[in-house]
Scaffold this motif. Structure first.
Motif, mmCIF file in Angstrom:
data_model
loop_
_atom_site.group_PDB
_atom_site.id
_atom_site.type_symbol
_atom_site.label_atom_id
_atom_site.label_comp_id
_atom_site.label_asym_id
_atom_site.label_seq_id
_atom_site.Cartn_x
_atom_site.Cartn_y
_atom_site.Cartn_z
ATOM 1 N N HIS A 12 0.841 -1.196 0.000
ATOM 2 C CA HIS A 12 0.000 0.000 0.000
ATOM 3 C C HIS A 12 0.877 1.247 0.000
ATOM 4 O O HIS A 12 2.100 1.172 0.130
ATOM 5 C CB HIS A 12 -0.991 -0.025 1.172
ATOM 6 N N ASN A 13 0.249 2.412 -0.143
ATOM 7 C CA ASN A 13 1.016 3.643 -0.375
ATOM 8 C C ASN A 13 1.067 4.591 0.814
ATOM 9 O O ASN A 13 1.425 5.758 0.672
ATOM 10 C CB ASN A 13 0.450 4.384 -1.595
ATOM 11 N N ASN A 14 0.673 4.106 1.998
ATOM 12 C CA ASN A 14 0.760 4.900 3.238
ATOM 13 C C ASN A 14 -0.118 6.152 3.238
ATOM 14 O O ASN A 14 0.090 7.044 4.051
ATOM 15 C CB ASN A 14 2.214 5.288 3.547
ATOM 16 N N VAL A 15 -1.078 6.248 2.326
ATOM 17 C CA VAL A 15 -2.034 7.360 2.348
ATOM 18 C C VAL A 15 -3.223 6.926 3.188
ATOM 19 O O VAL A 15 -3.758 5.821 3.005
ATOM 20 C CB VAL A 15 -2.495 7.734 0.918
ATOM 21 N N LEU A 16 -3.642 7.774 4.128
ATOM 22 C CA LEU A 16 -4.744 7.416 5.018
ATOM 23 C C LEU A 16 -6.088 7.641 4.332
ATOM 24 O O LEU A 16 -6.266 8.619 3.604
ATOM 25 C CB LEU A 16 -4.665 8.239 6.302
ATOM 26 N N PRO A 17 -7.061 6.755 4.560
ATOM 27 C CA PRO A 17 -8.383 6.940 3.950
ATOM 28 C C PRO A 17 -9.152 8.093 4.588
ATOM 29 O O PRO A 17 -9.010 8.358 5.783
ATOM 30 C CB PRO A 17 -9.070 5.596 4.230
ATOM 31 N N GLU A 18 -9.926 8.768 3.778
ATOM 32 C CA GLU A 18 -10.809 9.853 4.236
ATOM 33 C C GLU A 18 -12.072 9.824 3.389
ATOM 34 O O GLU A 18 -12.090 9.238 2.301
ATOM 35 C CB GLU A 18 -10.148 11.230 4.032
ATOM 36 N N LYS A 19 -13.113 10.487 3.872
ATOM 37 C CA LYS A 19 -14.312 10.636 3.055
ATOM 38 C C LYS A 19 -13.941 11.319 1.745
ATOM 39 O O LYS A 19 -13.191 12.289 1.739
ATOM 40 C CB LYS A 19 -15.363 11.477 3.781
ATOM 41 N N GLY A 20 -14.444 10.789 0.645
ATOM 42 C CA GLY A 20 -14.133 11.353 -0.665
ATOM 43 C C GLY A 20 -12.934 10.717 -1.340
ATOM 44 O O GLY A 20 -12.731 10.908 -2.534
ATOM 45 N N HIS A 21 -12.139 9.961 -0.586
ATOM 46 C CA HIS A 21 -11.015 9.238 -1.173
ATOM 47 C C HIS A 21 -11.518 7.953 -1.832
ATOM 48 O O HIS A 21 -12.621 7.480 -1.541
ATOM 49 C CB HIS A 21 -9.984 8.875 -0.110
ATOM 50 N N ILE A 22 -10.708 7.404 -2.709
ATOM 51 C CA ILE A 22 -11.044 6.131 -3.331
ATOM 52 C C ILE A 22 -10.112 5.042 -2.830
ATOM 53 O O ILE A 22 -8.959 5.297 -2.495
ATOM 54 C CB ILE A 22 -11.004 6.206 -4.880
ATOM 55 N N LEU A 23 -10.647 3.828 -2.770
ATOM 56 C CA LEU A 23 -9.862 2.640 -2.445
ATOM 57 C C LEU A 23 -9.716 1.840 -3.727
ATOM 58 O O LEU A 23 -10.716 1.499 -4.370
ATOM 59 C CB LEU A 23 -10.579 1.781 -1.399
ATOM 60 N N ILE A 24 -8.493 1.549 -4.107
ATOM 61 C CA ILE A 24 -8.210 0.822 -5.339
ATOM 62 C C ILE A 24 -7.724 -0.573 -4.956
ATOM 63 O O ILE A 24 -6.734 -0.709 -4.231
ATOM 64 C CB ILE A 24 -7.142 1.552 -6.172
ATOM 65 N N SER A 25 -8.421 -1.598 -5.399
ATOM 66 C CA SER A 25 -8.068 -2.961 -4.984
ATOM 67 C C SER A 25 -6.751 -3.403 -5.606
ATOM 68 O O SER A 25 -6.413 -3.016 -6.718
ATOM 69 C CB SER A 25 -9.179 -3.945 -5.362
ATOM 70 N N GLU A 26 -6.031 -4.230 -4.863
ATOM 71 C CA GLU A 26 -4.778 -4.765 -5.394
ATOM 72 C C GLU A 26 -5.103 -5.694 -6.565
ATOM 73 O O GLU A 26 -6.189 -6.272 -6.634
ATOM 74 C CB GLU A 26 -3.971 -5.451 -4.287
#
Length: 198
Positions: A12-26
């Motif tokens: 993963h890229n060490n970016v923390l999730p927040e509202k409005g962010h996207i999660l990209i599956s491996e």
């Protein structure tokens, strides 16, 4: 050989999730809901997270479910996730003035609101593409569950524009989202679904 193995090491890229962010599956995730998926987070706090898979269009059309829409152009519905899969949800960029009770979860992006107001908007002949997106079900995580999955390298966290989110349709959005992160993530976007088949 060691360098070759690093190419297939998913991290993963060490970016923390927040509202409005996207999660990209491996790229090698085989889950029926989340394989090659991009999930938009509409809620995220210490109690848990909620989102919608943006790029899994169903064969079902909203026109077949809501009689008033029967004679309108086809309105697509997306598979939002495995939770409450018999319920309809929607996100939009119409704002809470046009759609009362809509909740802004990211700049220019809203969830839900007065469905009757939305129906009136649709029946008035307004274009929906890029403005409203419908989902069956949603994706949910309990307290710390999403953080655990990210630390297990199931997801990479990214950002996307309102326009791209609303127009996302299929696996090409997953590829574009990964490529947009650059570096090794761009390489990931070209991985086969099953590396053992190549």
């Amino acid at each position: 050989m060691a360098q070759y193995n690093k190419i297939f090491k998913i991290t993963h890229n060490n970016v923390l999730p927040e509202k409005g962010h996207i999660l990209i599956s491996e790229p090698f995730l085989q889950d029926v809901y989340f394989q090659r998926s991009v999930v938009l987070l509409v809620e995220h706090d210490k109690k848990g997270s909620m989102g919608f898979v943006l790029n899994k269009k169903l064969e079902m059309k909203l026109n077949r479910v809501i009689p008033e829409f029967e004679n309108l152009p086809d309105i697509p519905v997306y598979l939002g996730g495995p939770v409450a899969s018999d319920r309809l949800f929607f996100i939009h960029s119409l704002g809470d003035t046009l759609i009362p009770e809509a909740v802004e979860f990211s700049k220019g992006l809203y969830m839900g609101g007065d469905f009757d107001a939305l129906k009136r908007y649709i029946l008035a002949g307004h274009k929906l593409e890029g403005k409203v997106k419908f989902f069956l079900g949603y994706s949910g995580w309990t307290e710390n569950q999403l953080s655990t999955e990210i630390n297990q390298d199931a997801w990479v966290v990214g950002e996307s524009s309102c326009n791209k989110v609303m127009l996302a349709e299929d696996e090409s959005f997953w590829k574009a989202s990964l490529s947009g992160l650059g570096g090794r993530y761009k390489t990931w976007s070209n991985f086969p679904k099953d590396p053992f088949l190549n």
